[in-house]
Design a protein around this motif. Structure first.
Motif, PDB file in Angstrom:
ATOM      1  N   LEU A 167      90.356  38.550  45.784  1.00  0.00           N
ATOM      2  CA  LEU A 167      88.957  38.126  46.014  1.00  0.00           C
ATOM      3  C   LEU A 167      88.608  37.655  47.567  1.00  0.00           C
ATOM      4  N   TRP A 168      87.809  38.298  48.354  1.00  0.00           N
ATOM      5  CA  TRP A 168      87.571  38.106  49.569  1.00  0.00           C
ATOM      6  C   TRP A 168      85.942  37.287  49.716  1.00  0.00           C
ATOM      7  N   VAL A 169      86.039  36.159  50.431  1.00  0.00           N
ATOM      8  CA  VAL A 169      84.833  35.431  50.261  1.00  0.00           C
ATOM      9  C   VAL A 169      84.330  35.010  51.587  1.00  0.00           C
ATOM     10  N   SER A 170      83.220  35.404  51.977  1.00  0.00           N
ATOM     11  CA  SER A 170      82.490  34.710  53.316  1.00  0.00           C
ATOM     12  C   SER A 170      81.896  33.571  52.944  1.00  0.00           C
ATOM     13  N   ASP A 171      81.780  32.592  53.880  1.00  0.00           N
ATOM     14  CA  ASP A 171      80.909  31.458  53.949  1.00  0.00           C
ATOM     15  C   ASP A 171      80.087  31.178  54.988  1.00  0.00           C
ATOM     16  N   SER A 172      78.725  31.057  55.089  1.00  0.00           N
ATOM     17  CA  SER A 172      77.762  30.944  55.974  1.00  0.00           C
ATOM     18  C   SER A 172      78.068  29.523  56.920  1.00  0.00           C
ATOM     19  N   ILE A 173      78.277  28.434  56.211  1.00  0.00           N
ATOM     20  CA  ILE A 173      78.591  27.360  57.096  1.00  0.00           C
ATOM     21  C   ILE A 173      79.997  27.272  57.598  1.00  0.00           C
ATOM     22  N   GLU A 174      80.840  27.503  56.765  1.00  0.00           N
ATOM     23  CA  GLU A 174      82.402  27.505  57.273  1.00  0.00           C
ATOM     24  C   GLU A 174      82.448  28.235  58.184  1.00  0.00           C
ATOM     25  N   GLN A 175      81.803  29.421  58.225  1.00  0.00           N
ATOM     26  CA  GLN A 175      81.956  30.623  59.258  1.00  0.00           C
ATOM     27  C   GLN A 175      83.545  31.017  59.062  1.00  0.00           C
ATOM     28  N   THR A 176      83.764  31.338  57.922  1.00  0.00           N
ATOM     29  CA  THR A 176      85.112  31.667  57.437  1.00  0.00           C
ATOM     30  C   THR A 176      85.095  32.824  56.338  1.00  0.00           C
TER      31      THR A 176
END
Length: 564
Positions: A167-176
Motif C-alpha cells: 500500500l502506498w499512502v500520501s499524507d498532506s501534512i506529513e509531506q510524506t
C-alpha cells in the motif's frame, strides 16, 4: 526503482516532468489508465483525463459534474471507477472502457461515521483512508463488510494506491509518502515529497523504459503579486490555486535504514562583505567559516573560493575554510567566502523503538563531548532539570525518550524571532523561542537524559524547486539537531514544528528526516568564528555581525533522482 548511477539527471525523458493539467484547480486523487492519468478536481467536480507528456486535458464527466464536487479519493479497478466524497465511498460500474464514459452515476458502497479521504482497490479488497478515524479501513468488495483496519501512518489527510503487495499512502501534512505492507499495514519505509501538500498518487508505466513512475498530485494556494491599476502602489498580494502532478523518485537503503527521494543539483554561496560598524583593530586574524558536509543525503561536487583564497582545515571531522588577514581595521573592505556545487536529497530514516532496545554503550569520546553543557545550555538550572524529568516520565527506550522530549518542547514553546538568542531556561519560562532557542532547550533536555546530541545548520534553501537557474536568498538562517543512537549513528531532527498548528498532533516527517532544502554545514562546530593571534575573539568585544554583511545565495540547477 531507480537505475544505477550516482545521481540521475531527468531532462531527457518527456515523462519525467511536472504535469500541469489545464483548468484544474485542486487535484485530490489520481489513477493511471493505459498511457493516460485520470484525476479528480475536487473544486470543480471535473473527472479529468490527462496526457502526462503534453498536459492535454479532457473532462470525462461533462454531464455528471454535480456528482463529483468535493470528491477527494479516486481509484480504478477493471472497468469500475471508485471515489470518496464526504462520509461515503462510491463506485461507478462499467464507467471506464477505454476513454468512453457511458454512465458516471455513483452508487453507494459504504458510509462511514467520519469523512472518507482516499480509496484504493485490489481484487476483492477496498482500502479507505480516514484522517478523522485515524485508520486505513479494509473492506470486502463483494459484501461491503469491514475486514480489518490499519493505523494511519501520518497525521494529515491521506490518499492511497496499491502496488502488488504494498500500500502506498500520501499524507498532506506529513509531506510524506509511505510504503506499507498490504497484509499487515506495517510501514516498510517512507519518503519525503519535494513539494508541500501531496493529495494523491498513482503508479504509471513509463512507455520508454517500461518501468513504473510514481506520480504524486499536489494542491494548495500560492501567493502572487497582482497588478491592480486602481491601487497605490499598483501591486497587491493575492493568493491563487496551485495544483500539479510530479514524479516522486526514491531509493531505499534497507541495510542502513534510510530512504532518499527527489534531489537537486544546487549551487550555494556564502560570502561576507567586510563593512565594520564600529572601530576595529585586529592583528593576525583567521576568519573561519564552516563548509558543507558530506552525508548520506548531501554530496559535494566542487568547492571554490569567492573574493579571497582560503586554506582548508578539518575540525572535529568537519571541513572549515580559513581566511587569513594580517590585520582588520575600521576602513578595510573585503568580499570573501565560498561557493559550492552540491547534490542534495530528502532523507527519511526508518527505525522503531524495537531497534533501540539493548543498545551498546555510548562511546566515551561522544559522552565527554555531547552530554555536557558546552554552549550556555543552563543544564544546572531548576527549570531545565525539572523539565528534563517531566519530559520523559518513566520512559527508558532511547528512541521514545527523544520523541517525547521533542513533543514536550513543541508543546511548551511557540515560534517567535528575536535579534538574539536567550539561554534555554529563559526561553522555556517565556514560552516563545526562535529555532535556536527551541534547539537549546532540546539539547539541554536530551543531554540531561543521556542522549548525545549536537547542533547542525546553517541555512534552508527557499523551497521552490520549480524556480531553477534563479538566485534564491533565504530570509533567515536556521539550525536543527542530530542525536546519536548507539549502534546506528547520528540521526537528524528538526528543532521546531515548522509550519504546523501548535499543540499537535505534530507530524514526524522531520523526526529522523530532512527535506532536500536543508543545507548541512559544520555539524557540531561553530559555523563562523574569528581568531586573533591564535585565540578566539570574544563576540562581546568584536561581533561578526557588526563587522560584515553576509550574502547567502542558492541556485537550483536541475532535478536529480537518487540511486544506489
Amino acid at each position: 526503482m531507480i537505475p544505477d548511477s550516482a545521481a540521475l539527471p531527468l531532462k531527457e525523458n518527456p515523462w519525467h516532468r511536472t504535469i500541469r493539467p489545464i483548468a484544474a484547480a485542486a487535484i485530490h486523487g489520481i489513477a493511471s489508465q493505459k498511457d493516460t492519468l485520470i484525476a479528480i478536481d475536487a473544486t470543480n467536480g471535473y473527472l479529468l483525463q490527462i496526457d502526462p507528456k503534453s498536459d492535454n486535458t479532457t473532462i470525462l464527466n461533462a454531464n455528471h459534474l454535480p456528482y463529483f464536487l468535493g470528491v477527494t479519493g479516486l481509484a480504478l479497478w477493471e472497468d469500475t471507477l471508485w471515489c470518496t466524497q464526504e462520509n461515503g465511498v462510491f463506485f461507478c460500474p462499467n464507467a471506464i472502457n477505454g476513454i468512453s464514459t457511458t454512465d458516471l452515476t455513483p452508487q453507494s458502497f459504504v458510509t462511514l461515521p467520519y469523512p472518507a479521504n482516499g480509496v484504493a482497490v485490489w481484487e476483492s479488497t477496498v482500502y479507505v483512508t480516514s484522517q478523522k478515524a485515524g485508520y486505513i479501513l479494509v473492506f470486502s468488495r463483494e459484501t461491503g463488510q469491514e475486514i480489518t483496519r490499519f493505523y494511519a501512518p501520518g497525521v494529515g489527510v491521506e490518499n492511497i494506491t496499491v502496488k502488488g503487495e504494498e500500500l502506498w499512502v500520501s499524507d498532506s501534512i506529513e509531506q510524506t509518502v509511505y510504503c506499507l505492507d498490504r497484509a499487515t499495514g506495517e510501514i516498510k519505509f517512507s519518503v519525503l515529497t519535494p513539494f508541500e501538500c501531496p493529495t494523491g498518487l498513482a503508479f504509471y508505466t513509463d512507455p520508454q523504459t517500461g518501468k513504473d513512475i510514481l506520480y504524486v498530485a499536489y494542491a494548495g494556494e500560492e501567493p502572487y503579486l497582482r497588478d491592480n491599476p486602481n491601487a497605490d502602489p499598483n501591486y497587491e498580494l493575492q493568493y491563487r490555486d496551485r495544483t500539479f502532478i510530479h514524479p516522486l523518485y526514491f531509493y531505499y537503503n534497507e541495510a542502513e535504514h534510510y530512504a532518499l527521494s527527489n534531489g537537486y543539483l544546487m549551487e550555494i554561496s556564502y560570502v561576507e562583505e567586510l563593512s565594520p560598524l564600529d572601530e576595529v583593530d585586529l592583528e593576525n586574524v583567521e576568519w573561519r567559516i564552516a563548509l558543507p558536509s558530506e552525508t548520506h543525503r548531501q554530496k559535494i561536487r566542487k568547492i571554490e573560493a569567492v573574493g579571497l583564497p582560503f586554506t582548508e582545515e578539518i575540525q572535529d571531522g568537519q571541513r572549515v575554510a580559513v581566511f587569513k588577514f594580517n590585520s582588520l581595521k575600521t576602513g578595510d573592505r573585503h568580499i570573501f567566502g565560498w561557493k559550492a556545487l552540491i547534490e542534495v536529497w530528502s532523507i527519511k530514516y526508518r527505525l522503531t523503538p524495537r531497534d533501540a532496545e539493548k543498545l551498546p554503550d555510548l562511546p566515551p569520546e561522544l559522552r565527554s563531548k555531547y552530554l555536557t553543557d558546552d554552549d550556555d545550555l543552563a543544564m544546572d538550572t531548576d527549570i531545565i532539570l525539572n523539565a528534563a524529568k517531566e519530559a520523559i516520565g518513566s520512559e527508558t527506550n532511547m528512541l521514545r525518550k527523544i520523541f517525547k522530549i521533542r513533543n514536550y518542547v513543541y508543546d511548551r514553546l511557540s515560534y517567535g524571532i528575536k535579534p538574539y538568542i536567550d539561554p534555554p531556561d529563559v526561553a522555556l519560562e517565556r514560552g516563545v523561542g526562535s529555532c535556536g532557542e527551541y534547539l537549546g532547550v532540546l539539547l539541554a533536555l536530551a543531554r540531561l537524559n543521556g542522549i548525545a546530541c549536537r547542533t547542525v545548520g546553517r541555512y534552508k534553501c527557499p523551497p521552490h524547486p520549480e524556480l531553477m537557474n534563479l538566485p534564491l536568498q533565504p530570509d533567515f538562517n536556521h539550525v536543527w539537531m542530530e542525536f546519536y543512537l548507539p549502534g546506528f549513528g547520528w540521526l537528524p531532527m528538526e528543532s521546531n514544528p515548522d509550519d504546523v498548528v501548535e499543540k499537535g498532533p505534530y507530524p514526524s516527517r522531520f523526526f529522523m528526516g530532512l527535506a532536500w532544502y536543508h543545507a548541512e554545514m559544520g555539524k557540531g562546530i561553530t559555523f563562523e568564528s574569528l581568531m586573533s593571534h591564535g585565540e578566539r575573539v570574544n563576540k562581546q568585544s568584536v561581533s561578526i555581525g557588526e563587522l560584515s554583511l553576509n550574502h547567502v545565495r542558492f541556485t537550483i540547477l536541475e532535478e536529480l533522482a537518487p540511486s544506489s
